[in-house]
Design an enzyme around this catalytic site. Sequence first.
Site, PDB file in Angstrom:
ATOM      1  N   LYS A  94     -24.412 -13.753  -4.276  1.00 22.58           N
ATOM      2  CA  LYS A  94     -25.128 -14.722  -3.546  1.00 22.58           C
ATOM      3  C   LYS A  94     -25.401 -15.909  -4.693  1.00 22.58           C
ATOM      4  CE  LYS A  94     -29.575 -15.339  -3.529  1.00 22.58           C
ATOM      5  NZ  LYS A  94     -29.370 -16.810  -3.272  1.00 22.58           N
ATOM      6  N   PRO A  95     -25.103 -16.965  -4.275  1.00 18.37           N
ATOM      7  CA  PRO A  95     -25.404 -18.234  -5.275  1.00 18.37           C
ATOM      8  C   PRO A  95     -26.724 -18.799  -5.072  1.00 18.37           C
ATOM      9  CG  PRO A  95     -23.870 -18.907  -3.281  1.00 18.37           C
ATOM     10  CD  PRO A  95     -24.033 -17.569  -3.332  1.00 18.37           C
ATOM     11  N   ALA A  96     -27.297 -19.610  -5.950  1.00 12.72           N
ATOM     12  CA  ALA A  96     -28.410 -20.076  -5.473  1.00 12.72           C
ATOM     13  C   ALA A  96     -28.452 -21.166  -4.517  1.00 12.72           C
ATOM     14  CB  ALA A  96     -29.142 -20.683  -6.909  1.00 12.72           C
TER      15      ALA A  96
ATOM     16  N   GLY B 111     -31.954 -14.844 -13.840  1.00 10.56           N
ATOM     17  CA  GLY B 111     -32.740 -15.737 -13.326  1.00 10.56           C
ATOM     18  C   GLY B 111     -34.287 -15.410 -13.896  1.00 10.56           C
ATOM     19  N   SER B 112     -35.271 -15.522 -13.209  1.00 11.44           N
ATOM     20  CA  SER B 112     -36.669 -15.359 -13.821  1.00 11.44           C
ATOM     21  C   SER B 112     -36.950 -13.869 -13.967  1.00 11.44           C
ATOM     22  CB  SER B 112     -37.797 -15.904 -12.917  1.00 11.44           C
ATOM     23  OG  SER B 112     -38.102 -15.195 -11.695  1.00 11.44           O
TER      24      SER B 112
ATOM     25  N   ARG C  49     -30.172 -29.995 -23.609  1.00 15.89           N
ATOM     26  CA  ARG C  49     -28.822 -29.777 -22.982  1.00 15.89           C
ATOM     27  C   ARG C  49     -29.093 -29.132 -21.604  1.00 15.89           C
ATOM     28  NH1 ARG C  49     -24.589 -25.295 -22.723  1.00 15.89           N
ATOM     29  NH2 ARG C  49     -26.300 -23.925 -23.410  1.00 15.89           N
TER      30      ARG C  49
ATOM     31  N   TRP D 258     -29.152 -21.481 -10.222  1.00 15.90           N
ATOM     32  CA  TRP D 258     -28.779 -22.701  -9.797  1.00 15.90           C
ATOM     33  C   TRP D 258     -28.529 -23.705 -11.031  1.00 15.90           C
ATOM     34  CZ3 TRP D 258     -31.954 -26.171 -12.519  1.00 15.90           C
ATOM     35  CH2 TRP D 258     -33.433 -25.880 -12.711  1.00 15.90           C
TER      36      TRP D 258
ATOM     37  N   CYS E  39     -32.205 -20.899 -19.603  1.00 14.85           N
ATOM     38  CA  CYS E  39     -32.766 -19.679 -20.470  1.00 14.85           C
ATOM     39  C   CYS E  39     -32.679 -19.907 -21.904  1.00 14.85           C
ATOM     40  CB  CYS E  39     -32.308 -18.622 -19.728  1.00 14.85           C
ATOM     41  SG  CYS E  39     -30.727 -18.290 -20.137  1.00 14.85           S
TER      42      CYS E  39
ATOM     43  N   ARG F  13     -19.186 -15.637 -15.285  1.00 13.93           N
ATOM     44  CA  ARG F  13     -19.660 -14.719 -16.310  1.00 13.93           C
ATOM     45  C   ARG F  13     -20.073 -13.370 -15.527  1.00 13.93           C
ATOM     46  NH1 ARG F  13     -24.296 -16.661 -20.370  1.00 13.93           N
ATOM     47  NH2 ARG F  13     -25.825 -15.728 -18.892  1.00 13.93           N
TER      48      ARG F  13
ATOM     49  N   SER G  30     -23.675 -20.128 -26.920  1.00 11.52           N
ATOM     50  CA  SER G  30     -23.257 -19.460 -25.903  1.00 11.52           C
ATOM     51  C   SER G  30     -21.701 -19.612 -26.045  1.00 11.52           C
ATOM     52  CB  SER G  30     -23.568 -19.927 -24.544  1.00 11.52           C
ATOM     53  OG  SER G  30     -25.003 -19.987 -24.381  1.00 11.52           O
TER      54      SER G  30
ATOM     55  N   GLU H 165     -42.159 -20.505 -19.707  1.00  9.69           N
ATOM     56  CA  GLU H 165     -40.825 -21.112 -19.850  1.00  9.69           C
ATOM     57  C   GLU H 165     -40.889 -22.369 -18.994  1.00  9.69           C
ATOM     58  OE1 GLU H 165     -36.130 -19.652 -19.561  1.00  9.69           O
ATOM     59  OE2 GLU H 165     -37.485 -18.709 -18.113  1.00  9.69           O
TER      60      GLU H 165
END
Length: 489
Positions: free
Chosen positions: A182-184, A236-237, A286, A158, A292, A167, A449, A389
Amino acid sequence: MGDDHVTVQGVPTGLFIGGSWRPSTSGATFAVRDPSTGDVLAEVADATPEDGIAALDAAVAAQQEWAATAPRQRSDVLRRAFDLVRAHEDDLAALMTLEMGKPLTEARGEVVYGGEFLRWFSEEAVRIGGDYRTNPEGTGRAIVLKRPVGPVYAITPWNFPLAMATRKIGPALAAGCTVVVKPAELTPLTTLFLVELFRRAGLPDGVLNVVPSLDAKGLSEPIIADRRLRKLTFTGSTPVGSALLKQAADNVLRTSMELGGNAPLLVFDDADLDAAVTAAMLAKFRNVGEACTAANRFFVQDGIADAFVAALTAKVDALRIGRGTEDGTTMGPLIDDRAVDKAAGLVDDAVTRGARLVTGGHRVERPGTYYAPTVLDDVHPGSEILTTEIFGPVVSITRFATEDEGIRLANDTEFGLIAYAFTTDLPRGQRLAERLETGMLGLNTGVVSNAAFPFGGVKSSGLGREGSHEGIEEYLETVYVLTPDPFAA
């Protein structure tokens, strides 16, 4: 860019399967909320497991023809999608700010960054290489060719709803793979609009499908278990990534995983103080700290520590909290109440263990899910904030004496996505590059990035790379063909 309502009204809210928008087979929807107010922005179709398999059916049906499509045609589709993303920069930025909360200026930056993956991989589509060589014995010739791995299932997070989609979609389409995304569930609107732009760019039906769902596990399990799927990519995690890897093992799927981070940020006595503080603000704050790649653990050498803490705190206190859509906002809300509770819990634990609260350390009393930008100094070993995190606007500072101690502290984590280091000593910078256990290093810079360079980590931070030449290789199989010596009698 119209008002909030108009902007969201133009966005599709269905499932995109086989080239058309449709409701969920259950008819169910779920609410997408603005974290700055709690208001409902839209109701989005809630895909069922049957919808997920229908999307995979569409991807499988389109795979052979898309793989056979000329590289230049695939390139042209991606380039048209890039042009449309840039043309709709204001719409996409407003949408991201509304559903995710980041300031509008940062959302515009993500449109540029996310769009670059489409431009970069439009260029890579026509540069997929191979090889031809004589075998060592001289008795034959080897041809090495590349072909798409096949249908891809992409699960996106998300926090960067445009860039994390482009990406994955960019290299997959460039390589000749079809995709189910599958988007968040917290930020699906940006991806839905992106897919609509791909439709307008002339992408053939079934090549790209999107299935938002509240039940990520229920939707994903049958897709991953289906032998027709050949690639799984997830951001993700680490716990979720690890669980997905276990599922992917049954069918020996190709996987690329961009997982959690616990980034160290090292400041040495010889650092340029102003440059280090400016870059550290970017590395930490930011995206409201919800990245992450965010600097998680600050390690500052004793000789510069007091000056660094004072200068950083002054900049933190100057951050302006507010809705991302408001002019002048530099710090938006966190994504939801759980994120606020997590930040508060980590700060309280660190203070209980002896850390000094320099600034912040409290929720912001206003509608929405805000937490004050926070600086903690002298964070003690054993504090949860050193192993968790943060994903929020909290700076955790620990002091160190020697280079070896700094490196030991930086490497004392299961994660290894990115590290940051500030020093004017070039040989030290080179030593850090070789000794820090990380997939990426920002040396005297706070943002690394870039679509042209390989993004990814080591240890529990993941597998594979995204962006750069390496990014398309994740979606290609290598095939070796041996032929007899053509000159043999």
